[in-house]
Write a protein that holds these residues in place. Sequence first.
Motif, PDB file in Angstrom:
ATOM      1  N   TRP A   1      12.576   0.573   4.423  1.00  0.00           N
ATOM      2  CA  TRP A   1      11.970   0.735   2.934  1.00  0.00           C
ATOM      3  C   TRP A   1      13.038  -0.486   2.767  1.00  0.00           C
ATOM      4  O   TRP A   1      12.792  -1.004   2.222  1.00  0.00           O
ATOM      5  CB  TRP A   1      12.195   1.708   2.331  1.00  0.00           C
ATOM      6  CG  TRP A   1      11.194   2.616   3.039  1.00  0.00           C
ATOM      7  CD1 TRP A   1      11.484   3.562   3.705  1.00  0.00           C
ATOM      8  CD2 TRP A   1       9.962   2.949   2.249  1.00  0.00           C
ATOM      9  NE1 TRP A   1      10.141   4.780   3.838  1.00  0.00           N
ATOM     10  CE2 TRP A   1      10.188   4.201   2.833  1.00  0.00           C
ATOM     11  CE3 TRP A   1       9.543   2.300   0.670  1.00  0.00           C
ATOM     12  CZ2 TRP A   1       8.666   4.513   2.260  1.00  0.00           C
ATOM     13  CZ3 TRP A   1       8.123   2.459   1.037  1.00  0.00           C
ATOM     14  CH2 TRP A   1       7.537   3.393   0.957  1.00  0.00           C
ATOM     15  N   ARG A   2      14.180  -0.286   3.266  1.00  0.00           N
ATOM     16  CA  ARG A   2      15.065  -1.263   2.317  1.00  0.00           C
ATOM     17  C   ARG A   2      15.060  -2.568   2.506  1.00  0.00           C
ATOM     18  O   ARG A   2      14.840  -3.514   1.649  1.00  0.00           O
ATOM     19  CB  ARG A   2      16.685  -0.722   2.899  1.00  0.00           C
ATOM     20  CG  ARG A   2      18.118  -1.893   2.575  1.00  0.00           C
ATOM     21  CD  ARG A   2      18.846  -1.336   2.822  1.00  0.00           C
ATOM     22  NE  ARG A   2      19.573  -0.160   2.358  1.00  0.00           N
ATOM     23  CZ  ARG A   2      19.768   0.657   3.200  1.00  0.00           C
ATOM     24  NH1 ARG A   2      21.010   0.115   4.661  1.00  0.00           N
ATOM     25  NH2 ARG A   2      20.492   2.530   3.138  1.00  0.00           N
TER      26      ARG A   2
ATOM     27  N   LYS B   1       4.132  -0.884   5.042  1.00  0.00           N
ATOM     28  CA  LYS B   1       3.011  -1.644   6.432  1.00  0.00           C
ATOM     29  C   LYS B   1       2.717  -2.345   6.516  1.00  0.00           C
ATOM     30  O   LYS B   1       2.283  -2.792   7.948  1.00  0.00           O
ATOM     31  CB  LYS B   1       1.747  -0.694   4.756  1.00  0.00           C
ATOM     32  CG  LYS B   1       1.239   0.647   5.505  1.00  0.00           C
ATOM     33  CD  LYS B   1       0.833   0.732   4.417  1.00  0.00           C
ATOM     34  CE  LYS B   1       0.441   2.378   4.333  1.00  0.00           C
ATOM     35  NZ  LYS B   1      -1.258   2.822   3.914  1.00  0.00           N
ATOM     36  N   ALA B   2       3.328  -3.503   5.544  1.00  0.00           N
ATOM     37  CA  ALA B   2       2.933  -5.192   6.796  1.00  0.00           C
ATOM     38  C   ALA B   2       3.994  -5.253   7.251  1.00  0.00           C
ATOM     39  O   ALA B   2       4.051  -5.489   8.670  1.00  0.00           O
ATOM     40  CB  ALA B   2       3.516  -6.287   5.209  1.00  0.00           C
TER      41      ALA B   2
ATOM     42  N   CYS C   1       0.830  -1.298   0.110  1.00  0.00           N
ATOM     43  CA  CYS C   1       0.048   0.001   0.091  1.00  0.00           C
ATOM     44  C   CYS C   1       0.936   1.007  -0.004  1.00  0.00           C
ATOM     45  O   CYS C   1       0.713   2.195  -0.551  1.00  0.00           O
ATOM     46  CB  CYS C   1      -1.502  -0.200   1.312  1.00  0.00           C
ATOM     47  SG  CYS C   1      -1.764  -1.484   1.146  1.00  0.00           S
ATOM     48  N   ILE C   2       2.303   1.281   0.913  1.00  0.00           N
ATOM     49  CA  ILE C   2       3.028   2.612   0.449  1.00  0.00           C
ATOM     50  C   ILE C   2       4.298   1.956  -0.579  1.00  0.00           C
ATOM     51  O   ILE C   2       4.857   2.362  -0.726  1.00  0.00           O
ATOM     52  CB  ILE C   2       3.769   1.990   1.895  1.00  0.00           C
ATOM     53  CG1 ILE C   2       2.752   3.506   2.217  1.00  0.00           C
ATOM     54  CG2 ILE C   2       5.228   3.035   1.218  1.00  0.00           C
ATOM     55  CD1 ILE C   2       3.711   3.909   3.826  1.00  0.00           C
ATOM     56  N   CYS C   3       3.917   0.980  -1.087  1.00  0.00           N
ATOM     57  CA  CYS C   3       4.720   0.221  -2.687  1.00  0.00           C
ATOM     58  C   CYS C   3       5.964   0.050  -2.290  1.00  0.00           C
ATOM     59  O   CYS C   3       7.188   0.334  -1.850  1.00  0.00           O
ATOM     60  CB  CYS C   3       4.445   1.128  -3.473  1.00  0.00           C
ATOM     61  SG  CYS C   3       4.396   2.892  -3.378  1.00  0.00           S
ATOM     62  N   PHE C   4       6.346  -1.001  -3.457  1.00  0.00           N
ATOM     63  CA  PHE C   4       7.489  -1.057  -3.412  1.00  0.00           C
ATOM     64  C   PHE C   4       8.485  -2.300  -4.273  1.00  0.00           C
ATOM     65  O   PHE C   4       9.518  -2.332  -4.686  1.00  0.00           O
ATOM     66  CB  PHE C   4       9.036  -1.230  -2.455  1.00  0.00           C
ATOM     67  CG  PHE C   4       9.068  -1.194  -1.961  1.00  0.00           C
ATOM     68  CD1 PHE C   4      10.225  -0.553  -1.214  1.00  0.00           C
ATOM     69  CD2 PHE C   4       8.450  -2.181  -0.816  1.00  0.00           C
ATOM     70  CE1 PHE C   4       9.951  -0.156  -0.770  1.00  0.00           C
ATOM     71  CE2 PHE C   4       8.879  -1.289   0.504  1.00  0.00           C
ATOM     72  CZ  PHE C   4       9.587  -1.353   0.602  1.00  0.00           C
TER      73      PHE C   4
END
Length: 243
Positions: free
Chosen positions: A52-53, A63-64, A16-19
């Motif tokens: 993030w990384r 988010k997860a 939901c916040i992606c990547f």
Amino acid sequence: MSRGRPVITRFFSMLCICFSLLLTACSSNKSLPEQGSYSGPTWTVKRGDTLWRIAYSSGSSVKALARLNNLSAPYTLAVGQKLRLKGSATTAKSTRTAKATPRKTSSGAVAKAAPPPAGSRCWRWPAQGKVALPFSSAQGGNKGIDIGGQRGAPIYAAGAGKVVYAGNRLRGYGNLILLKHGEDYITAYGHNERILVTEGQQVKAGQQIATMGSSGASKVGLHFQIRYRATAIDPQRYLPPSC
């Protein structure tokens, strides 16, 4: 682009916040970063790790991971901290917000997000040049496209967004940039010669963010990906000749 790179993908399962990114030939399954490490379903944080990384490397989403580990923004991590990478349905239910949990397959894996329709968002080509290696949805296939070009040629942001990673700690990608675009998309730019942006910086669509190179690769070019809710999608379906 380089071929035979080891696999890193258990990629972003819901986002939901992606990547995300990946493997063979500047493609999508690549080796683990020289940072924290796996121990079964657990990640041990080392100096330089960010959420993030970790999400990018472990095939999860910010988010997860935040829900599983009861983390709140700005997601500050401590060296030696152990993060859960997977959780049971019970745990997910008890820690989730009002949003519904992602649909899971019979094996318990999070189902991939359905790709958005072509033309649903306006993207710009990140570099000038021919596509040397196209996208492949096959297991171990190229989860982005490789664009050939000249060393030092400009690399542009495919859309307005925020720099969530800029560095070279993910082996197989060389100098890598990840841009977050809203809640659903991440774009990735690998093998740059020079990175011209910093983490946390907001960039405009079409803004130069790097120069083309061969860092982490055997040939000069750009490895480019678009991730929609953690799922790699074919960039060429979403990159019209002009927007």
